[in-house]
Design an enzyme around this catalytic site. Structure first.
Site, mmCIF file in Angstrom:
data_model
loop_
_atom_site.group_PDB
_atom_site.id
_atom_site.type_symbol
_atom_site.label_atom_id
_atom_site.label_comp_id
_atom_site.label_asym_id
_atom_site.label_seq_id
_atom_site.Cartn_x
_atom_site.Cartn_y
_atom_site.Cartn_z
ATOM 1 N N TYR A 53 -1.956 13.424 -9.829
ATOM 2 C CA TYR A 53 -1.414 12.063 -9.886
ATOM 3 C C TYR A 53 -0.523 11.912 -11.115
ATOM 4 O O TYR A 53 -0.986 12.017 -12.254
ATOM 5 C CB TYR A 53 -2.536 11.027 -9.935
ATOM 6 C CG TYR A 53 -3.354 10.895 -8.672
ATOM 7 C CD1 TYR A 53 -2.997 11.562 -7.497
ATOM 8 C CD2 TYR A 53 -4.499 10.095 -8.639
ATOM 9 C CE1 TYR A 53 -3.752 11.441 -6.347
ATOM 10 C CE2 TYR A 53 -5.253 9.966 -7.481
ATOM 11 C CZ TYR A 53 -4.885 10.648 -6.339
ATOM 12 O OH TYR A 53 -5.640 10.528 -5.196
ATOM 13 N N SER A 208 -7.268 5.044 0.869
ATOM 14 C CA SER A 208 -6.312 4.211 1.598
ATOM 15 C C SER A 208 -6.984 3.349 2.669
ATOM 16 O O SER A 208 -6.578 3.343 3.831
ATOM 17 C CB SER A 208 -5.218 5.076 2.233
ATOM 18 O OG SER A 208 -3.997 4.387 2.303
ATOM 19 N N PRO A 209 -8.008 2.592 2.288
ATOM 20 C CA PRO A 209 -8.709 1.756 3.266
ATOM 21 C C PRO A 209 -7.853 0.623 3.817
ATOM 22 O O PRO A 209 -8.217 0.011 4.826
ATOM 23 C CB PRO A 209 -9.903 1.209 2.463
ATOM 24 C CG PRO A 209 -9.422 1.198 1.051
ATOM 25 C CD PRO A 209 -8.569 2.429 0.929
ATOM 26 N N LEU A 210 -6.722 0.363 3.184
ATOM 27 C CA LEU A 210 -5.814 -0.689 3.655
ATOM 28 C C LEU A 210 -4.622 -0.101 4.401
ATOM 29 O O LEU A 210 -3.557 -0.723 4.481
ATOM 30 C CB LEU A 210 -5.344 -1.545 2.474
ATOM 31 C CG LEU A 210 -6.469 -2.285 1.739
ATOM 32 C CD1 LEU A 210 -5.933 -3.032 0.540
ATOM 33 C CD2 LEU A 210 -7.197 -3.228 2.677
ATOM 34 N N GLY A 213 -1.465 0.221 2.550
ATOM 35 C CA GLY A 213 -0.912 -1.094 2.234
ATOM 36 C C GLY A 213 -0.455 -1.888 3.437
ATOM 37 O O GLY A 213 -0.218 -3.093 3.344
ATOM 38 N N LEU A 215 -2.081 -2.789 6.127
ATOM 39 C CA LEU A 215 -3.061 -3.746 6.637
ATOM 40 C C LEU A 215 -3.123 -5.037 5.821
ATOM 41 O O LEU A 215 -3.822 -5.981 6.205
ATOM 42 C CB LEU A 215 -4.453 -3.109 6.684
ATOM 43 C CG LEU A 215 -4.656 -2.093 7.817
ATOM 44 C CD1 LEU A 215 -5.927 -1.293 7.606
ATOM 45 C CD2 LEU A 215 -4.689 -2.802 9.171
ATOM 46 N N GLY A 217 -0.628 -6.862 5.693
ATOM 47 C CA GLY A 217 0.279 -7.721 6.450
ATOM 48 C C GLY A 217 1.632 -7.909 5.801
ATOM 49 O O GLY A 217 2.492 -8.626 6.332
ATOM 50 N N LYS A 218 1.872 -7.259 4.664
ATOM 51 C CA LYS A 218 3.117 -7.490 3.929
ATOM 52 C C LYS A 218 4.365 -6.994 4.673
ATOM 53 O O LYS A 218 5.472 -7.425 4.385
ATOM 54 C CB LYS A 218 3.056 -6.828 2.549
ATOM 55 C CG LYS A 218 3.078 -5.308 2.573
ATOM 56 C CD LYS A 218 3.174 -4.702 1.170
ATOM 57 C CE LYS A 218 1.907 -4.911 0.398
ATOM 58 N NZ LYS A 218 1.953 -4.207 -0.920
#
Length: 324
Positions: A53, A208-210, A213, A215, A217-218
């Site tokens: 990273y 990455s549970p979203l 990014g 999920l 909604g952006k």
């Protein structure tokens, strides 16, 4: 914040983990310090990073904050090794020398004598699994890490690695954790990794549970200029989930969120954290405000019918041999 056991081990981690992929690059020291303090104050413990990273800058930044913003014993440090950079790009290197060298370098950057969890970042087809497992055993027996596991590996490798470590059970070293991408937009792990983890007593850490990014909604109406999808170094990371199939899932999440009076992000996290095998969902917030939004999701308990509806709309294709 709730703490969950990682599989059948004695390790317990917060249900939300703090991801640091953007630290030292898109997240500066001031924002990182605020995130870390907010996270620990909210009861969070798991801090997830990797040697790669920011080419090590994320670990250096974490190291600079340990002892100044939070105590070392307030966090569960998880890092990953086994990827080697070079003129032709990154390549897997899960050899004994490669893994132990990565771990030693991570410890130096983090400014600590041990991490709590050390994971092999990805499969290395050029290195025998026996050699990789030997390195993991050495990492524990030498005190450089407390627990070991695998990231982004298929179920059969996890099962084989667990078996190899069991062969030397007298030293108390066993496979503990599996870290894989898992969300309403990526449920591939349910075909074989999730059943394997449950059977083997391994805890799952979901990155990455979203849905990278998506999920949140952006991206439903536009491509925000300050978003990952508009970033030159992260656009290809997000792009796979900007298709029609993913959009249908995002709309279902948004509809559920409207009905519950919550944000789509909260619904997505609540769905994942209801999975029994998931010990922690690792959120990679770029800013303190984004992290606070994720922390606010922890009190949501979704009605069963909403959970079932999201299960249906996001169900992965399963065929032979998983389904006979």
């Amino acid at each position: 914040m709730e703490r969950r056991a990682v599989g059948r081990s004695g390790l317990r981690v917060s249900v939300l983990g703090l991801g640091t992929m953007t630290w030292g690059r898109d997240t500066d020291e001031i924002d990182a310090a605020e995130q870390l303090r907010d996270f620990v104050d909210a009861g969070g413990s798991l801090v997830d990073t990797a040697a790669t990273y920011g080419d090590g800058d994320a670990e250096r930044l974490i190291g600079s904050l340990l002892g100044t913003k939070v105590r070392r014993d307030e966090v569960v440090l998880c890092t990953k090794g086994g990827v080697r950079g070079g003129p032709s790009g990154a390549r897997a290197d899960a050899s004994r020398g490669g893994l132990l060298a990565d771990l030693d370098a991570s410890l130096e950057r983090l400014g600590t004598d041990h991490v709590d969890v050390f994971l092999v970042a990805c499969p290395d087809p050029a290195t025998p699994l026996e050699e990789t497992v030997s390195a993991l055993r050495t990492a524990v027996s030498s005190g450089r890490t407390r627990y070991v596991g695998l990231a982004n590996h298929p179920a059969w490798v996890a099962a084989r690695a667990a078996t190899l470590l069991e062969g030397c059970a007298r030293d108390g070293v066993g496979l503990t954790a599996l870290e894989l991408e898992y969300s309403l937009l990526q449920r591939g792990v349910e075909r074989d990794v999730v059943p394997a983890a449950a059977s083997l007593g391994l805890g799952m850490l979901a990155w990455s549970p979203l849905g990278r990014g998506v999920l949140t909604g952006k991206y439903r109406r536009s491509l925000p200029a300050d978003s990952r999808a508009a970033s030159p170094h992260l656009a290809t990371f997000v792009d796979p989930y900007l298709d029609d199939a993913s959009s249908a899932v995002v709309e279902a999440v948004a509809t559920a969120a409207d009905g519950l009076g919550r944000a789509p992000l909260e619904v997505a996290l609540a769905w994942l954290l209801a999975r029994d095998t998931v010990a922690s969902a690792i959120v990679g917030a770029r800013t303190p405000a984004q992290l606070r939004t994720s922390l606010a999701a922890l009190d949501l308990e979704m009605p069963g019918e909403v959970h079932a509806a999201l299960d249906d709309v996001s169900a992965p294709e399963v065929g032979y041999p998983e389904r006979w």
